[in-house]
Scaffold this motif. Structure first.
Motif, PDB file in Angstrom:
ATOM      1  N   THR A  14       5.496  -7.733  93.115  1.00  0.00           N
ATOM      2  CA  THR A  14       3.980  -7.224  92.199  1.00  0.00           C
ATOM      3  C   THR A  14       3.105  -8.349  91.981  1.00  0.00           C
ATOM      4  OG1 THR A  14       5.042  -8.878  90.723  1.00  0.00           O
ATOM      5  CG2 THR A  14       6.164  -6.579  90.663  1.00  0.00           C
ATOM      6  N   ASN A  15       2.389  -7.003  91.510  1.00  0.00           N
ATOM      7  CA  ASN A  15       0.655  -7.888  91.302  1.00  0.00           C
ATOM      8  C   ASN A  15       0.050  -8.257  90.425  1.00  0.00           C
ATOM      9  OD1 ASN A  15      -1.249 -10.054  93.348  1.00  0.00           O
ATOM     10  ND2 ASN A  15      -2.487  -7.699  93.390  1.00  0.00           N
ATOM     11  N   TYR A  16      -0.831  -9.036  89.851  1.00  0.00           N
ATOM     12  CA  TYR A  16      -1.013  -8.518  88.917  1.00  0.00           C
ATOM     13  C   TYR A  16      -2.700  -9.141  88.808  1.00  0.00           C
ATOM     14  CZ  TYR A  16       3.129  -8.277  86.690  1.00  0.00           C
ATOM     15  OH  TYR A  16       4.280  -8.382  86.406  1.00  0.00           O
ATOM     16  N   ALA A  17      -3.721  -8.495  87.825  1.00  0.00           N
ATOM     17  CA  ALA A  17      -4.782  -8.587  88.187  1.00  0.00           C
ATOM     18  C   ALA A  17      -5.411 -10.194  87.014  1.00  0.00           C
ATOM     19  CB  ALA A  17      -5.983  -7.580  87.028  1.00  0.00           C
ATOM     20  N   ASP A  18      -5.863 -10.818  87.640  1.00  0.00           N
ATOM     21  CA  ASP A  18      -5.849 -12.473  86.703  1.00  0.00           C
ATOM     22  C   ASP A  18      -6.052 -11.962  85.222  1.00  0.00           C
ATOM     23  OD1 ASP A  18      -7.863 -14.093  89.332  1.00  0.00           O
ATOM     24  OD2 ASP A  18      -5.846 -13.732  89.555  1.00  0.00           O
ATOM     25  N   SER A  19      -6.398 -11.574  84.730  1.00  0.00           N
ATOM     26  CA  SER A  19      -7.525 -11.416  83.502  1.00  0.00           C
ATOM     27  C   SER A  19      -6.013 -10.556  82.274  1.00  0.00           C
ATOM     28  CB  SER A  19      -8.188  -9.829  83.225  1.00  0.00           C
ATOM     29  OG  SER A  19      -7.770  -8.855  83.597  1.00  0.00           O
ATOM     30  N   VAL A  20      -4.899  -9.924  83.309  1.00  0.00           N
ATOM     31  CA  VAL A  20      -3.313  -9.748  82.428  1.00  0.00           C
ATOM     32  C   VAL A  20      -2.638 -10.802  83.101  1.00  0.00           C
ATOM     33  CG1 VAL A  20      -4.690  -7.569  82.533  1.00  0.00           C
ATOM     34  CG2 VAL A  20      -2.814  -8.259  84.434  1.00  0.00           C
TER      35      VAL A  20
ATOM     36  N   LEU B  86       4.710  -3.764  80.551  1.00  0.00           N
ATOM     37  CA  LEU B  86       4.822  -4.007  78.903  1.00  0.00           C
ATOM     38  C   LEU B  86       3.879  -4.654  78.728  1.00  0.00           C
ATOM     39  CD1 LEU B  86       6.869  -4.709  76.750  1.00  0.00           C
ATOM     40  CD2 LEU B  86       7.812  -6.852  77.922  1.00  0.00           C
ATOM     41  N   MET B  87       2.461  -4.776  77.773  1.00  0.00           N
ATOM     42  CA  MET B  87       1.967  -5.885  77.437  1.00  0.00           C
ATOM     43  C   MET B  87       2.039  -6.081  76.373  1.00  0.00           C
ATOM     44  SD  MET B  87      -1.112  -2.682  78.241  1.00  0.00           S
ATOM     45  CE  MET B  87      -0.283  -1.578  76.701  1.00  0.00           C
ATOM     46  N   ASN B  88       1.925  -7.736  76.232  1.00  0.00           N
ATOM     47  CA  ASN B  88       2.223  -8.669  74.946  1.00  0.00           C
ATOM     48  C   ASN B  88       0.750  -9.540  75.060  1.00  0.00           C
ATOM     49  OD1 ASN B  88       5.002  -7.969  74.754  1.00  0.00           O
ATOM     50  ND2 ASN B  88       4.609  -9.340  76.301  1.00  0.00           N
ATOM     51  N   SER B  89       0.659 -10.042  73.502  1.00  0.00           N
ATOM     52  CA  SER B  89      -0.467 -10.441  73.527  1.00  0.00           C
ATOM     53  C   SER B  89      -1.630 -10.020  73.570  1.00  0.00           C
ATOM     54  CB  SER B  89      -0.330 -12.516  74.435  1.00  0.00           C
ATOM     55  OG  SER B  89       1.064 -12.779  73.750  1.00  0.00           O
ATOM     56  N   LEU B  90      -1.756  -9.038  73.549  1.00  0.00           N
ATOM     57  CA  LEU B  90      -2.670  -7.738  73.973  1.00  0.00           C
ATOM     58  C   LEU B  90      -3.770  -8.432  72.463  1.00  0.00           C
ATOM     59  CD1 LEU B  90      -1.028  -4.661  73.212  1.00  0.00           C
ATOM     60  CD2 LEU B  90      -2.582  -5.526  75.016  1.00  0.00           C
ATOM     61  N   LYS B  91      -5.308  -8.422  73.551  1.00  0.00           N
ATOM     62  CA  LYS B  91      -6.547  -8.294  72.512  1.00  0.00           C
ATOM     63  C   LYS B  91      -7.385  -7.397  73.325  1.00  0.00           C
ATOM     64  CE  LYS B  91      -6.071 -13.115  75.939  1.00  0.00           C
ATOM     65  NZ  LYS B  91      -6.810 -13.665  77.275  1.00  0.00           N
ATOM     66  N   PRO B  92      -8.644  -7.311  72.367  1.00  0.00           N
ATOM     67  CA  PRO B  92      -9.218  -6.303  72.005  1.00  0.00           C
ATOM     68  C   PRO B  92     -10.208  -5.953  73.264  1.00  0.00           C
ATOM     69  CG  PRO B  92      -9.950  -8.226  70.141  1.00  0.00           C
ATOM     70  CD  PRO B  92      -9.145  -8.903  71.203  1.00  0.00           C
ATOM     71  N   GLU B  93     -10.186  -7.226  74.087  1.00  0.00           N
ATOM     72  CA  GLU B  93     -10.390  -6.652  75.906  1.00  0.00           C
ATOM     73  C   GLU B  93      -9.593  -6.130  76.490  1.00  0.00           C
ATOM     74  OE1 GLU B  93     -10.591  -9.883  74.165  1.00  0.00           O
ATOM     75  OE2 GLU B  93     -10.383 -11.522  75.489  1.00  0.00           O
ATOM     76  N   ASP B  94      -8.324  -5.657  76.238  1.00  0.00           N
ATOM     77  CA  ASP B  94      -7.704  -4.584  77.073  1.00  0.00           C
ATOM     78  C   ASP B  94      -8.161  -3.545  76.582  1.00  0.00           C
ATOM     79  OD1 ASP B  94      -5.338  -7.442  76.556  1.00  0.00           O
ATOM     80  OD2 ASP B  94      -6.531  -6.483  77.845  1.00  0.00           O
ATOM     81  N   THR B  95      -9.152  -2.583  75.760  1.00  0.00           N
ATOM     82  CA  THR B  95      -9.003  -1.577  75.306  1.00  0.00           C
ATOM     83  C   THR B  95      -9.501  -0.962  76.599  1.00  0.00           C
ATOM     84  OG1 THR B  95      -8.996  -2.187  73.056  1.00  0.00           O
ATOM     85  CG2 THR B  95     -10.527  -0.404  73.738  1.00  0.00           C
TER      86      THR B  95
ATOM     87  N   LYS C  70     -17.337   1.361  81.686  1.00  0.00           N
ATOM     88  CA  LYS C  70     -16.653   0.068  82.772  1.00  0.00           C
ATOM     89  C   LYS C  70     -16.455   1.165  83.781  1.00  0.00           C
ATOM     90  CE  LYS C  70     -15.032  -4.227  80.271  1.00  0.00           C
ATOM     91  NZ  LYS C  70     -14.241  -5.121  80.084  1.00  0.00           N
ATOM     92  N   GLN C  71     -16.111  -0.013  85.019  1.00  0.00           N
ATOM     93  CA  GLN C  71     -15.707   0.683  86.045  1.00  0.00           C
ATOM     94  C   GLN C  71     -13.905   1.096  86.096  1.00  0.00           C
ATOM     95  OE1 GLN C  71     -17.388  -0.666  90.169  1.00  0.00           O
ATOM     96  NE2 GLN C  71     -19.318   1.071  89.611  1.00  0.00           N
ATOM     97  N   ARG C  72     -13.654   1.177  86.367  1.00  0.00           N
ATOM     98  CA  ARG C  72     -11.812   1.593  86.513  1.00  0.00           C
ATOM     99  C   ARG C  72     -11.392   0.606  87.222  1.00  0.00           C
ATOM    100  NH1 ARG C  72      -8.383   6.798  87.811  1.00  0.00           N
ATOM    101  NH2 ARG C  72     -10.213   8.186  86.284  1.00  0.00           N
ATOM    102  N   GLU C  73     -10.457  -0.730  87.295  1.00  0.00           N
ATOM    103  CA  GLU C  73      -9.956  -1.655  87.844  1.00  0.00           C
ATOM    104  C   GLU C  73      -8.320  -1.598  87.528  1.00  0.00           C
ATOM    105  OE1 GLU C  73     -11.203  -5.339  85.410  1.00  0.00           O
ATOM    106  OE2 GLU C  73     -10.048  -4.535  83.522  1.00  0.00           O
ATOM    107  N   LEU C  74      -7.713  -2.393  88.951  1.00  0.00           N
ATOM    108  CA  LEU C  74      -6.569  -1.725  88.772  1.00  0.00           C
ATOM    109  C   LEU C  74      -5.687  -3.243  87.583  1.00  0.00           C
ATOM    110  CD1 LEU C  74      -3.706  -2.487  90.493  1.00  0.00           C
ATOM    111  CD2 LEU C  74      -4.457  -3.964  92.143  1.00  0.00           C
ATOM    112  N   VAL C  75      -5.056  -3.110  87.417  1.00  0.00           N
ATOM    113  CA  VAL C  75      -4.256  -3.742  86.136  1.00  0.00           C
ATOM    114  C   VAL C  75      -3.072  -4.171  86.650  1.00  0.00           C
ATOM    115  CG1 VAL C  75      -3.199  -4.060  83.951  1.00  0.00           C
ATOM    116  CG2 VAL C  75      -5.152  -2.645  84.326  1.00  0.00           C
ATOM    117  N   ALA C  76      -1.498  -4.237  87.486  1.00  0.00           N
ATOM    118  CA  ALA C  76      -0.861  -4.211  87.952  1.00  0.00           C
ATOM    119  C   ALA C  76      -0.059  -3.445  88.772  1.00  0.00           C
ATOM    120  CB  ALA C  76       0.016  -4.748  87.285  1.00  0.00           C
TER     121      ALA C  76
END
Length: 122
Positions: free
Chosen positions: A57-63, A81-90, A43-49
């Motif tokens: 602060t600003n967040y990606a919709d996915s997080v 701080l990353m809570n409720s982690l999903k496999p797609e957060d890998t 995947k391409q690098r993407e902004l998280v926060a």
């Protein structure tokens, strides 16, 4: 020269939590924006926060609702701080600093950390 060093990555089960930290070192007077990006497999690098010097602060919709970014301006550190982690957060998570004012009065545009791996198992 500015350096960003991340820590805190690792392996966690889905639903779990991790905290990433990043420390900026060098002759730094201030940093406008500190942020976290990530790059998943093929995947391409993407902004998280992002977090501005003023605390905005600003967040990606996915997080949104799961991740929280915070920074200590005096120490030039930023955490995620990353809570409720999903496999797609890998992904490899990268710390980013933009708009760095050095003690010399010079501006540097952008620096990246080396990245830290986060793996979420299902």
């Amino acid at each position: 020269q500015v350096q960003l060093v991340e820590s805190g990555g690792g392996l966690v089960q889905a639903g779990g939590s991790l905290r990433l930290s990043c420390a900026a070192s060098g002759s730094i007077s201030s940093i406008n924006v500190m942020a976290w990006y990530r790059q998943g497999p093929e995947k391409q690098r993407e902004l998280v926060a992002t977090c501005t010097a003023g605390g905005g602060t600003n967040y990606a919709d996915s997080v949104k609702g799961r991740f929280t970014i915070s920074r200590d301006g005096a120490k030039n550190t930023v955490s995620l701080l990353m809570n409720s982690l999903k496999p797609e957060d890998t992904a490899v998570y990268y710390c980013n600093a933009e708009g760095i004012l050095l003690n010399s009065g010079r501006w540097q545009s952008r620096f990246w950390g080396q990245g830290t791996q986060v793996t979420v198992s299902s």
